[in-house]
Scaffold this active site. Structure first.
Site, mmCIF file in Angstrom:
data_model
loop_
_atom_site.group_PDB
_atom_site.id
_atom_site.type_symbol
_atom_site.label_atom_id
_atom_site.label_comp_id
_atom_site.label_asym_id
_atom_site.label_seq_id
_atom_site.Cartn_x
_atom_site.Cartn_y
_atom_site.Cartn_z
ATOM 1 N N GLU A 211 31.026 -4.604 -23.117
ATOM 2 C CA GLU A 211 31.294 -6.005 -22.804
ATOM 3 C C GLU A 211 32.551 -6.201 -21.977
ATOM 4 O O GLU A 211 32.585 -7.026 -21.062
ATOM 5 C CB GLU A 211 31.382 -6.817 -24.096
ATOM 6 C CG GLU A 211 30.037 -7.010 -24.811
ATOM 7 C CD GLU A 211 29.539 -5.778 -25.542
ATOM 8 O OE1 GLU A 211 30.297 -4.798 -25.657
ATOM 9 O OE2 GLU A 211 28.381 -5.784 -26.005
ATOM 10 N N HIS B 214 25.624 -11.933 -36.076
ATOM 11 C CA HIS B 214 24.604 -12.521 -35.195
ATOM 12 C C HIS B 214 24.574 -14.032 -35.373
ATOM 13 O O HIS B 214 23.550 -14.663 -35.179
ATOM 14 C CB HIS B 214 23.216 -11.951 -35.492
ATOM 15 C CG HIS B 214 23.078 -10.486 -35.204
ATOM 16 N ND1 HIS B 214 23.275 -9.514 -36.157
ATOM 17 C CD2 HIS B 214 22.783 -9.827 -34.065
ATOM 18 C CE1 HIS B 214 23.090 -8.321 -35.617
ATOM 19 N NE2 HIS B 214 22.788 -8.481 -34.350
#
Ligand SMILES: Cc1ncc(C[n+]2csc(CCOP(=O)(O)OP(=O)(O)O)c2C)c(N)n1
Ligand SMILES: [Mg+2]
Lengths: 360, 398
Positions: free
Chosen positions: A95, A165
């Site tokens: 990322e 999540h």
């Protein structure tokens, strides 16, 4: 009801178990829907926006983990086939690298559309967003910028997502001058706002409510359109209390408004859409009218963006307020695996707060 | 450009290595029928080790019938646990994210056989079987999977967050790559206390591309830490094949100045040999990378059928030719340590054991709602549930 259908889209029946559909009775009344466009869900609306962005600007690129296969949520389906592997490509799992790469790509005058697979995984890229992207223009005295950078990331609860999540990290980014933070509430909004973000000349973090990817369905015009940034929208008018929210939380708030109405409380509901720089005027005007304010978001209450809204409105409307500002938000715990509904700012919690604020 | 490269047809043969090499056994000297502890069996690992900046260990491994049988048992148990977890997920008794380990069992079992519980293991979210290897019980595993009080993380972690402190198992981490620098910290503490223990930091082939990994390698090498970097290369990070994501998929070489070893991660004895070697190396010389060439049979997580980015042939090829449980079964049979029927009965017992654990786990209650607020800080300071009236701290909400 017709207007609310347009605002959120239809919610699938399967949602009833976890989140009550606000518009279940009118869902099937398609005659009320606008005539143009087709009925699509939120991920398809994002997909349409990305198609248009790549189609209308040959210097636009889409990249991220698994995006050339369509991505985890199918938002990038078909893009690689249509625009080629040089414009739509997978990155390695990194990322920090993805966003840093995007800053550089955008600095060369391109539209860099980066996907971070889940907002929970944006933290490895936090430095790139906060230190590199946000301050590039400022520290170079406007010689350089990465205005073409848009970072898309699915955020928020999804039922059983657990710790990694489910998070809503928007407030971290709202503390960073130089970037914009935008969150859509429905398919129609998502398409128009995303296109605006991609074409805006500032780096933007665009959080997509993943709970609604499939569940929110509404008529979305097929053509290329943009919705203005930094403009909030009054999506339900009322006179007793102002409710402010964004993204998936708005549909929960709307349910509370409908229930409150049965008790004779008239709620005004505002979708902030852009969190920074935010539209204080619209919220202020509403609170001047109602005299009461409630803010709701999924992120933990302490240090959430609700705190900023509350402080600003108290500054501007101190003498007009008839009750303390209410914040109905996530609890100050990590996002839990068990007891998700205890953690979340559910309809009943909001309804209780509406009542106690109005009866203060 | 790597992006436009096409999957080479050789990738299949690269994944599938014949089991036959393992069967060219040297017969043990002692009689096959006597299976007491003193019997030594000697054979070769499936393939030689490939090394980077170190002399590889010998291919010849020694074991006992007891160890061979225990490998079979442990791996069969792990396999069965994961299959059962799959069913429980489909029955909606396990919710959320769940990543299964079947196919990779030899790594967990082989590694454990080479080390002690004073050595540390830290891994990512594919953690069920590592937990069992560390001495965790089936009951704790299933209870955690179903979010029950009796789980190894009190039902607060779920599939991705198994831990076992007494077993030196530092868990179960959700952010890809983040556990690896933690492993360096563990290893530093071990080195400081001079008690000759090491840390195994596990990560995937996808995680191998995270910047944190290289930061960790540098620190470990700079400070000669007893850290063993174990890359469980199952050749895919979600739907992405290793070659699509890594310029060099020779993960054992990617530490540059850190030595490395490539190991057949489907051969529990090769894994054991490598881990023993690595531990000795790490205590003497500092970090080393072990690349375990392995394979996951299931999709990445429960929402991934696992068949869109790889061919069914590839999966069944690995199952037929390299399966870690079958490899051990063949060794047992060829040494006549048990009959096929005995092994089948063995597996039936394992099945029963798993079913019993599930039944017990189902009886375990959900955590108390107050658990939502515990363990945020040491005393729960700062944790408040605002009731609608904003006056109360409440644990149980309507
Ligand atoms: C920082 C971060 N980015 C993305 C993810 C989403 N994600 C979870 S697992 C995974 C693939 C990892 O692959 P690999 O390291 O090979 O491990 P494997 O699943 O094969 O065991 C991805 C992208 C994540 N958990 N953390
Ligand atoms: Mg992998």
């Amino acid at each position: 009801m017709a207007s609310s259908l347009r605002r959120y889209g239809r919610r699938a029946v399967s949602m009833c178990r976890t989140r009550k559909p606000a518009f279940s009775t009118s869902c099937d009344d398609t005659s009320l829907l606008p005539q143009s466009g087709t009925s699509i869900n939120l991920f398809s609306a994002i997909n349409q926006a990305l198609h248009i962005a790549l189609e209308t600007d040959s210097r636009a690129y889409v990249f991220g983990e698994d995006v050339s296969f369509g991505g985890v949520f199918r938002c990038t389906t078909g893009l690689a086939d249509r625009f080629g592997k040089h414009r739509v490509f997978n990155t390695p799992l990194c990322e920090q690298g993805i966003v840093g790469f995007g800053v550089g790509l955008a600095a060369m005058g391109n539209r860099a559309i980066a996907e971070i697979q889940f907002a929970d995984y944006i933290y490895p890229a936090f430095d790139q967003i906060v230190n590199e992207a946000a301050k590039f223009r400022y520290r170079s005295g406007n010689q350089f910028n990465c205005g073409g950078l848009t970072i898309r990331a699915p955020y928020g609860a999804v039922g059983h997502g657990g710790h990694y999540h489910s998070q809503s990290p928007e407030a971290f980014f709202c503390h960073v001058p130089g970037i914009k933070v935008v969150i859509p509430r429905s398919p129609q909004q998502a398409k128009g706002l995303l296109l605006s973000c991609i074409r805006d000349s500032n780096p933007i973090v665009f959080f997509e409510p993943k709970w609604l990817y499939r569940l929110a369905v509404e008529e979305v015009p097929e053509h290329d359109y943009m919705l203005p940034l930094s403009e909030a929208e009054v999506i339900r008018e009322g006179s007793d209390i102002t409710l402010v929210g964004w993204g998936a939380q708005l549909s929960i708030m709307e349910e509370a408004c409908l229930d409150a109405e049965k008790d004779g409380i008239s709620c005004e509901l505002i979708d902030l859409k852009t969190l920074i720089p935010w539209d204080k005027e619209t919220v202020e005007a509403s609170v001047r009218k109602t005299g009461r304010l409630l803010i709701s978001h999924e992120a933990p209450v302490t240090g959430g963006f609700g705190a900023e809204i509350s402080a600003s409105i108290v500054e501007r409307c101190f003498l007009r307020l008839e009750a303390p500002v209410a914040r109905i938000c996530g609890l100050d715990t990590p996002f839990p695996l068990v007891f998700e509904t205890f953690y979340l700012p559910t309809k009943n919690k909001i309804l209780d707060a509406i009542k106690s604020t109005v009866n203060y | 450009m790597a992006l436009s490269r096409i999957a080479s047809s050789s990738s299949r043969s690269h994944l599938i290595k014949p089991l036959t090499t393992a069967l060219s056994l040297r017969r043990p000297i002692s009689s096959l029928s006597s299976t007491d502890d003193t019997t030594t069996l000697t054979f070769e690992t499936s393939v030689p080790f490939t090394s980077h900046r170190c002399d590889p260990p010998s291919r010849t491994v020694e074991t006992t019938p007891k160890e061979l049988l225990s490998f079979f048992r442990d791996m069969a148990l792990m396999r069965r646990m994961e299959i059962a977890a799959d069913s429980l997920y489909k029955a909606k008794l396990i919710r959320g994210f769940c990543h299964l380990y079947d196919g990779q069992e030899a790594v967990a079992v082989g590694m454990e056989a080479a080390i002690t519980k004073k050595d540390c293991i830290i891994t990512a979210y594919r953690d069920h079987c590592i937990f069992l290897g560390r001495g965790g019980t089936l009951l704790e595993a299933f209870a955690e999977l179903m979010g029950r009080k009796g789980g190894c993380s009190k039902g607060k972690g779920g599939s991705m967050h198994f831990y076992k402190k007494e077993g030196g198992f530092y868990g179960g981490h959700g952010i890809v790559g983040a556990q690896v620098p933690l492993g360096c910290g563990l290893a530093f503490a071990q080195k400081y206390s001079k008690d000759e223990n090491v840390t195994f930091a596990l990560y995937g082939d996808g995680a191998a591309n995270q910047g944190q990994l290289f930061e960790a390698l540098n620190m470990a090498a700079l400070w000669d830490l007893p850290a063993i970097f174990v890359c469980e290369n199952n050749h895919y990070g979600m739907g992405t094949a290793e070659w699509r994501a890594a310029k060099s998929p020779a993960y054992y070489k990617r530490g540059d100045y850190v030595p490395g070893l490539k190991v057949d991660g489907m051969d529990a004895f090769a894994v054991k040999q490598a881990c023993k070697f690595a531990k000795e190396h790490a205590l003497k010389n500092g970090p080393i990378i072990l690349e375990m060439d392995t394979y996951r049979y299931h999709g990445h997580s429960m929402s991934d059928p696992g068949s869109t980015y790889r061919s069914r042939d590839e999966i069944s090829g690995v199952r037929q030719e390299r399966d870690p449980v079958e490899r051990i079964r063949k060794l047992i049979l060829s040494h006549e340590l048990a009959t096929e029927k005995e092994l089948k009965d063995f597996e039936k017992e394992v099945r029963k054991e798993v079913d019993e654990a599930i039944a017990k786990a189902k009886e375990s209650p959900m955590p108390d709602p107050s658990e939502l607020f515990t363990n945020v800080y040491v005393k729960g300071f700062g944790v408040e549930a605002y009731g609608a009236d904003r006056k109360e701290v409440r644990a149980v909400l309507p």
